[in-house]
Design a protein around this motif. Sequence first.
Motif, short mmCIF file in Angstrom:
data_model
loop_
_atom_site.label_atom_id
_atom_site.label_comp_id
_atom_site.label_asym_id
_atom_site.label_seq_id
_atom_site.Cartn_x
_atom_site.Cartn_y
_atom_site.Cartn_z
N LEU A 153 29.16 -31.51 25.03
CA LEU A 153 28.61 -31.32 23.70
C LEU A 153 27.66 -30.12 23.72
O LEU A 153 27.06 -29.83 24.76
N VAL A 154 27.52 -29.46 22.59
CA VAL A 154 26.62 -28.32 22.50
C VAL A 154 25.26 -28.81 22.02
O VAL A 154 25.16 -29.59 21.07
N ASP A 155 24.21 -28.34 22.68
CA ASP A 155 22.84 -28.63 22.32
C ASP A 155 22.25 -27.34 21.75
O ASP A 155 22.22 -26.31 22.42
N ILE A 156 21.81 -27.39 20.48
CA ILE A 156 21.31 -26.20 19.79
C ILE A 156 19.79 -26.17 19.86
O ILE A 156 19.13 -27.04 19.30
N PHE A 157 19.25 -25.17 20.54
CA PHE A 157 17.80 -25.00 20.62
C PHE A 157 17.35 -24.24 19.38
O PHE A 157 17.84 -23.14 19.09
N ILE A 158 16.41 -24.81 18.64
CA ILE A 158 15.91 -24.19 17.41
C ILE A 158 14.38 -24.19 17.49
O ILE A 158 13.76 -25.24 17.50
N ASP A 159 13.81 -23.00 17.52
CA ASP A 159 12.36 -22.90 17.70
C ASP A 159 11.60 -22.44 16.46
O ASP A 159 10.37 -22.51 16.44
N THR A 160 12.28 -21.97 15.42
CA THR A 160 11.60 -21.58 14.19
C THR A 160 12.44 -21.99 12.99
O THR A 160 13.65 -22.12 13.09
N LYS A 161 11.79 -22.15 11.86
CA LYS A 161 12.50 -22.51 10.62
C LYS A 161 13.53 -21.46 10.24
O LYS A 161 14.59 -21.79 9.70
N VAL A 182 14.54 -29.37 19.29
CA VAL A 182 13.56 -28.65 18.48
C VAL A 182 12.16 -29.03 18.97
O VAL A 182 11.72 -30.16 18.78
N PRO A 183 11.43 -28.08 19.58
CA PRO A 183 10.14 -28.43 20.18
C PRO A 183 8.99 -28.68 19.20
O PRO A 183 8.08 -29.43 19.52
N GLU A 184 9.00 -28.07 18.02
CA GLU A 184 7.86 -28.15 17.10
C GLU A 184 8.11 -29.14 15.97
O GLU A 184 9.15 -29.10 15.32
N ALA A 185 7.13 -30.01 15.69
CA ALA A 185 7.27 -31.06 14.67
C ALA A 185 7.61 -30.49 13.30
O ALA A 185 8.50 -31.01 12.61
N GLU A 186 6.93 -29.44 12.87
CA GLU A 186 7.20 -28.85 11.54
C GLU A 186 8.64 -28.36 11.45
O GLU A 186 9.29 -28.52 10.43
N VAL A 187 9.10 -27.75 12.51
CA VAL A 187 10.48 -27.24 12.52
C VAL A 187 11.45 -28.42 12.57
O VAL A 187 12.49 -28.40 11.90
N ARG A 188 11.13 -29.45 13.33
CA ARG A 188 12.01 -30.63 13.41
C ARG A 188 12.25 -31.23 12.03
O ARG A 188 13.38 -31.59 11.68
N MET A 189 11.20 -31.34 11.22
CA MET A 189 11.35 -31.91 9.88
C MET A 189 12.25 -31.03 9.02
O MET A 189 13.08 -31.53 8.27
#
Length: 143
Positions: free
Chosen positions: A71-79, A103-110
């Motif tokens: 499976l592919v895991d997508i790293f997303i660090d900014t909105k 997604v490491p940052e809570a704001e970005v996770r939301m």
Amino acid sequence: MNMYSFATPQKILELGDISIGGQPGERPTVLFGTVFYGRRYRVLTQEVKEKVQHFIAQQEEMAEMTGNPALVDIFIDTKEHIAERIELVLECLPDGRYFSVDVPEAEVRMSVLQYLSDQGLLCRTIYNSLNLGITDSEAKCLK
């Protein structure tokens, strides 16, 4: 014969054409290949797009060759990266394939959760971002 087994009954998740879980050794290990992690992937240039497409195709090929699903895991660090990264990965995956988001940052996770919901993709998403730093706002988004 397996050297290890869990006394507690283990669950098996069917994620489209991939099964996860069960007793150790019962099914092949599922590999998660992360894309977009690192500074060189910060800007989505044509070269970066081609590399990511190549990585995903190579992972699919290796999964087929070895029998270990992937499976592919997508790293997303900014909105700003949410839509472009998810869309690029989805273009490369077989129809209906599940994927993971990291997604490491809570704001970005939301924001990622909102985007996935808006696009009807939550049912195909493995949320690889829960940690002890979860905020009340994020917990509400998960519900």
